[in-house]
Motif scaffolding. Structure first.
Motif, mmCIF file in Angstrom:
data_model
loop_
_atom_site.group_PDB
_atom_site.id
_atom_site.type_symbol
_atom_site.label_atom_id
_atom_site.label_comp_id
_atom_site.label_asym_id
_atom_site.label_seq_id
_atom_site.Cartn_x
_atom_site.Cartn_y
_atom_site.Cartn_z
ATOM 1 N N GLU A 98 2.089 55.746 -51.967
ATOM 2 C CA GLU A 98 1.643 56.444 -50.755
ATOM 3 C C GLU A 98 1.421 55.491 -49.584
ATOM 4 O OE1 GLU A 98 1.752 59.665 -50.039
ATOM 5 O OE2 GLU A 98 2.654 59.820 -52.022
ATOM 6 N N SER A 99 0.950 54.271 -49.865
ATOM 7 C CA SER A 99 0.728 53.326 -48.763
ATOM 8 C C SER A 99 2.054 52.927 -48.118
ATOM 9 C CB SER A 99 -0.054 52.095 -49.231
ATOM 10 O OG SER A 99 0.664 51.398 -50.225
ATOM 11 N N LEU A 100 3.076 52.717 -48.928
ATOM 12 C CA LEU A 100 4.379 52.374 -48.358
ATOM 13 C C LEU A 100 5.011 53.581 -47.673
ATOM 14 C CD1 LEU A 100 5.624 49.999 -51.129
ATOM 15 C CD2 LEU A 100 5.167 49.393 -48.762
ATOM 16 N N ASN A 101 4.792 54.764 -48.211
ATOM 17 C CA ASN A 101 5.289 55.960 -47.529
ATOM 18 C C ASN A 101 4.565 56.172 -46.205
ATOM 19 O OD1 ASN A 101 7.241 56.495 -49.398
ATOM 20 N ND2 ASN A 101 6.184 58.216 -50.354
ATOM 21 N N SER A 102 3.296 55.810 -46.151
ATOM 22 C CA SER A 102 2.560 55.893 -44.881
ATOM 23 C C SER A 102 3.164 54.963 -43.845
ATOM 24 C CB SER A 102 1.085 55.550 -45.089
ATOM 25 O OG SER A 102 0.466 56.545 -45.858
ATOM 26 N N ALA A 103 3.605 53.793 -44.283
ATOM 27 C CA ALA A 103 4.263 52.858 -43.358
ATOM 28 C C ALA A 103 5.568 53.454 -42.836
ATOM 29 C CB ALA A 103 4.518 51.517 -44.041
ATOM 30 N N SER A 104 6.314 54.125 -43.702
ATOM 31 C CA SER A 104 7.552 54.789 -43.273
ATOM 32 C C SER A 104 7.241 55.894 -42.266
ATOM 33 C CB SER A 104 8.287 55.402 -44.471
ATOM 34 O OG SER A 104 8.782 54.418 -45.332
ATOM 35 N N LYS A 105 6.214 56.687 -42.558
ATOM 36 C CA LYS A 105 5.822 57.767 -41.642
ATOM 37 C C LYS A 105 5.396 57.211 -40.289
ATOM 38 C CE LYS A 105 4.073 60.913 -45.181
ATOM 39 N NZ LYS A 105 2.859 61.534 -45.719
ATOM 40 N N PHE A 106 4.632 56.122 -40.308
ATOM 41 C CA PHE A 106 4.173 55.512 -39.063
ATOM 42 C C PHE A 106 5.360 55.006 -38.247
ATOM 43 C CE2 PHE A 106 2.424 51.805 -36.699
ATOM 44 C CZ PHE A 106 1.587 52.524 -35.847
ATOM 45 N N HIS A 107 6.295 54.341 -38.905
ATOM 46 C CA HIS A 107 7.513 53.875 -38.225
ATOM 47 C C HIS A 107 8.246 55.053 -37.585
ATOM 48 C CE1 HIS A 107 11.891 53.310 -38.174
ATOM 49 N NE2 HIS A 107 11.609 52.097 -37.749
ATOM 50 N N ASN A 108 8.408 56.127 -38.348
ATOM 51 C CA ASN A 108 9.142 57.286 -37.843
ATOM 52 C C ASN A 108 8.426 57.950 -36.673
ATOM 53 O OD1 ASN A 108 11.061 56.808 -39.813
ATOM 54 N ND2 ASN A 108 10.201 58.295 -41.233
ATOM 55 N N GLN A 109 7.114 57.983 -36.731
ATOM 56 C CA GLN A 109 6.334 58.556 -35.641
ATOM 57 C C GLN A 109 6.520 57.741 -34.368
ATOM 58 O OE1 GLN A 109 2.147 58.712 -36.489
ATOM 59 N NE2 GLN A 109 1.688 59.937 -34.682
ATOM 60 N N LEU A 110 6.444 56.434 -34.488
ATOM 61 C CA LEU A 110 6.653 55.569 -33.324
ATOM 62 C C LEU A 110 8.072 55.711 -32.772
ATOM 63 C CD1 LEU A 110 4.817 52.260 -34.301
ATOM 64 C CD2 LEU A 110 4.099 53.994 -32.640
ATOM 65 N N LEU A 111 9.038 55.755 -33.674
ATOM 66 C CA LEU A 111 10.428 55.922 -33.250
ATOM 67 C C LEU A 111 10.578 57.195 -32.441
ATOM 68 C CD1 LEU A 111 13.487 55.117 -33.478
ATOM 69 C CD2 LEU A 111 13.540 56.561 -35.520
ATOM 70 N N GLU A 112 10.031 58.277 -32.958
ATOM 71 C CA GLU A 112 10.166 59.576 -32.290
ATOM 72 C C GLU A 112 9.390 59.628 -30.976
ATOM 73 O OE1 GLU A 112 11.611 63.235 -31.615
ATOM 74 O OE2 GLU A 112 12.113 62.137 -33.437
ATOM 75 N N GLN A 113 8.124 59.257 -30.994
ATOM 76 C CA GLN A 113 7.266 59.418 -29.823
ATOM 77 C C GLN A 113 7.481 58.352 -28.758
ATOM 78 O OE1 GLN A 113 3.354 59.546 -31.494
ATOM 79 N NE2 GLN A 113 3.505 61.690 -32.055
ATOM 80 N N GLU A 114 7.587 57.129 -29.172
ATOM 81 C CA GLU A 114 7.614 56.035 -28.201
ATOM 82 C C GLU A 114 9.006 55.720 -27.683
ATOM 83 O OE1 GLU A 114 4.788 54.699 -27.084
ATOM 84 O OE2 GLU A 114 3.694 56.032 -28.435
ATOM 85 N N ILE A 115 10.014 55.968 -28.490
ATOM 86 C CA ILE A 115 11.348 55.557 -28.074
ATOM 87 C C ILE A 115 12.225 56.751 -27.731
ATOM 88 C CG2 ILE A 115 13.435 54.319 -28.798
ATOM 89 C CD1 ILE A 115 11.563 52.544 -30.514
#
Length: 160
Positions: free
Chosen positions: A39-56
């Motif tokens: 779950e911790s590594l999946n959280s890192a994937s989710k965080f990356h995807n959120q930044l990709l979507e929102q910030e970029i």
């Protein structure tokens, strides 16, 4: 910058993939005997995807004043496909869909490794066509087909 260069060449739409659930890769789910994703590594994937979507991507589409960059949700597609595989695994020697079909005979070897004498130091599951993962990090042909099936509706929307 590269996305802008591609659009400047006249490409009307670009699809960018999100990161798959890294914690579900066999290399990382091995610590739970392939029973659970990290779950911790999946959280890192989710965080990356959120930044990709929102910030970029959203900022880029707002600047372009039209939707030109779309996200293919690999995370969601992998999770959906893995859940479906968990419910009907026909590969009796594999405990779960998180277990790789091809694996080294010990922690010192990987799929495809041979020793100095050329002896295979890996094993392949009984029915590779039923496996989701081929080795510790790569989905099998069956795995990619399952992911693609989950992505098909998104691909139709982008194409329109």
């Amino acid at each position: 910058m590269n996305l802008k260069l591609i659009l400047d060449l006249g490409v009307p739409k670009i699809a960018v993939t999100s990161m798959e659930p890294m914690g579900c890769l066999p290399q990382l789910s091995a610590v739970s005997s392939y029973e659970n994703c990290s779950e911790s590594l999946n959280s890192a994937s989710k965080f990356h995807n959120q930044l990709l979507e929102q910030e970029i991507l959203q900022n880029f589409n707002n600047e372009s004043k039209r939707p030109v960059i779309f996200t293919l949700d690999l995370y969601g597609a992998f999770m959906s496909a893995l859940m479906k595989k968990e419910n009907h695994s026909g590969n009796v020697k594999l405990k779960t869909s998180l277990q790789p079909c091809c694996a080294g005979v010990s922690k010192d070897y990987l799929c495809g490794n041979v020793d100095k004498s050329g002896k295979k130091r890996y094993i392949v599951c009984e029915n590779p066509k039923l496996s989701f993962f081929w080795d510790n990090i790569h989905p099998s042909q069956n795995g990619w087909h399952a992911v693609f099936s989950e992505l098909q509706s998104s691909l139709r929307i982008i194409r329109e």
